[in-house]
Design a protein around this motif. Structure first.
Motif, mmCIF file in Angstrom:
data_model
loop_
_atom_site.group_PDB
_atom_site.id
_atom_site.type_symbol
_atom_site.label_atom_id
_atom_site.label_comp_id
_atom_site.label_asym_id
_atom_site.label_seq_id
_atom_site.Cartn_x
_atom_site.Cartn_y
_atom_site.Cartn_z
ATOM 1 N N ARG A 268 -25.649 -35.790 60.018
ATOM 2 C CA ARG A 268 -26.857 -35.287 59.515
ATOM 3 C C ARG A 268 -26.518 -33.927 59.007
ATOM 4 N NH1 ARG A 268 -30.537 -35.585 63.487
ATOM 5 N NH2 ARG A 268 -31.314 -37.787 62.928
ATOM 6 N N ALA A 269 -25.795 -33.093 59.858
ATOM 7 C CA ALA A 269 -25.360 -31.622 59.637
ATOM 8 C C ALA A 269 -24.637 -31.398 58.484
ATOM 9 C CB ALA A 269 -24.937 -31.294 60.818
ATOM 10 N N GLU A 270 -23.564 -32.555 58.550
ATOM 11 C CA GLU A 270 -22.740 -32.263 57.273
ATOM 12 C C GLU A 270 -23.153 -32.674 56.177
ATOM 13 O OE1 GLU A 270 -19.141 -31.559 56.757
ATOM 14 O OE2 GLU A 270 -20.012 -30.486 58.419
ATOM 15 N N TRP A 271 -24.176 -33.699 55.968
ATOM 16 C CA TRP A 271 -24.781 -34.107 54.666
ATOM 17 C C TRP A 271 -25.479 -32.614 54.186
ATOM 18 C CZ3 TRP A 271 -25.475 -38.445 51.537
ATOM 19 C CH2 TRP A 271 -24.446 -39.588 51.709
ATOM 20 N N ARG A 272 -26.329 -32.171 55.309
ATOM 21 C CA ARG A 272 -27.095 -31.093 54.923
ATOM 22 C C ARG A 272 -26.351 -29.840 54.331
ATOM 23 N NH1 ARG A 272 -32.185 -31.638 59.483
ATOM 24 N NH2 ARG A 272 -32.926 -33.689 58.672
ATOM 25 N N ARG A 273 -25.098 -29.855 54.877
ATOM 26 C CA ARG A 273 -24.368 -28.455 54.458
ATOM 27 C C ARG A 273 -23.958 -28.765 53.083
ATOM 28 N NH1 ARG A 273 -20.630 -25.025 56.983
ATOM 29 N NH2 ARG A 273 -18.943 -24.341 55.727
ATOM 30 N N HIS A 274 -23.852 -29.999 52.597
ATOM 31 C CA HIS A 274 -23.753 -30.206 51.258
ATOM 32 C C HIS A 274 -24.982 -30.236 50.311
ATOM 33 C CE1 HIS A 274 -19.359 -30.744 51.525
ATOM 34 N NE2 HIS A 274 -19.684 -31.093 52.637
ATOM 35 N N ALA B 213 -21.060 -38.565 47.616
ATOM 36 C CA ALA B 213 -22.451 -38.056 47.390
ATOM 37 C C ALA B 213 -22.156 -36.688 47.167
ATOM 38 C CB ALA B 213 -23.214 -38.083 48.514
ATOM 39 N N ALA B 214 -21.089 -36.030 47.553
ATOM 40 C CA ALA B 214 -20.975 -34.611 47.500
ATOM 41 C C ALA B 214 -20.045 -34.069 46.257
ATOM 42 C CB ALA B 214 -20.206 -34.141 48.592
#
Length: 224
Positions: free
Chosen positions: A26-32, A60-61
């Motif tokens: 979740r944290a990695e997705w939000r970083r992007h 996605a990124a």
């Protein structure tokens, strides 16, 4: 047949490594600047799905995604969370009770042996388990029963003499396919309605003493 051994799943049952996994992604997705689709995050089988998860994030990124950097950040984040992670609530009491009853203890996990043993050693619980049977020692992951059959083989016991403890539907399926009675404690991300194969369903290990849980199990081969 008298119960002689208890066989526990690891991730999500003995330790809530499922939450640390979800949080790290979740944290990695939000970083992007993105939000993770959590509805399809957990697979219906054991084993490593890291490559699939990175493929989704990379798509996605966009083309600037750096998997190596992402993996380093995510792993560091999760490792920090694990520093204070202990046994799931109620499990320490259950293990102590099992030891007092003279029951043998084993782990049957789809995760690699170094993962399971490392976490149990970190919390001082590794010596409590006579047998570890892990995903890197068998050809197929849960719901395949191979890892439970390996645990039984190492214990030198028939399935009727042991009880499994699981937190996922595919884990229950694996235990039942190996001939074991299975107590299910669904993790936070599993729906109770999918545990129809379980011999007994509990909300947590704090719901009842282990001796009471075992006393209310049907005889091996009996109706659930």
């Amino acid at each position: 047949m008298v119960i002689k051994a208890l066989i526990f799943d690891f991730d999500g049952l003995l330790m809530d490594t499922e939450t640390t996994l979800l949080d790290s992604w979740r944290a990695e997705w939000r970083r992007h600047g993105l939000e993770l689709d959590e509805s399809a995050f957990f697979a219906d089988h054991g084993g490593d799905t890291t490559d699939e998860k990175y493929a989704l994030l990379a798509a996605a990124a966009g083309p600037g995604f750096d998997r190596a950097a992402s993996h380093a950040r995510r792993t560091a984040y999760r490792n920090e969370r694990h520093r204070s992670l202990g046994l799931t609530a109620g499990l320490d009491a259950w293990l102590g009770e099992a030891e007092g009853l003279g029951l043998r203890l084993a782990v049957a996990s789809s995760s690699p042996r170094d993962w399971v043993a490392g976490h149990l050693a970190r919390t001082g619980d590794l010596a409590r388990f006579e047998v570890l049977a892990c995903g890197d020692e068998v050809a197929a992951h849960k719901p395949d029963p191979a890892v439970y059959r390996l645990a039984l083989e190492r214990l030198g016991l028939p399935p009727e003499a042991a009880v499994a403890f699981e937190d996922t539907p595919h884990g229950v399926s694996a235990a039942v396919a190996a001939g074991l009675r299975c107590v299910a404690i669904p993790n936070l991300y599993a729906h109770n309605a999918r545990f129809g194969q379980a011999t007994k369903l509990l909300p947590s290990a704090e719901a009842a003493p282990l001796s009471v849980v075992l006393a209310h199990l049907p005889a091996a081969g009996g109706l659930t």
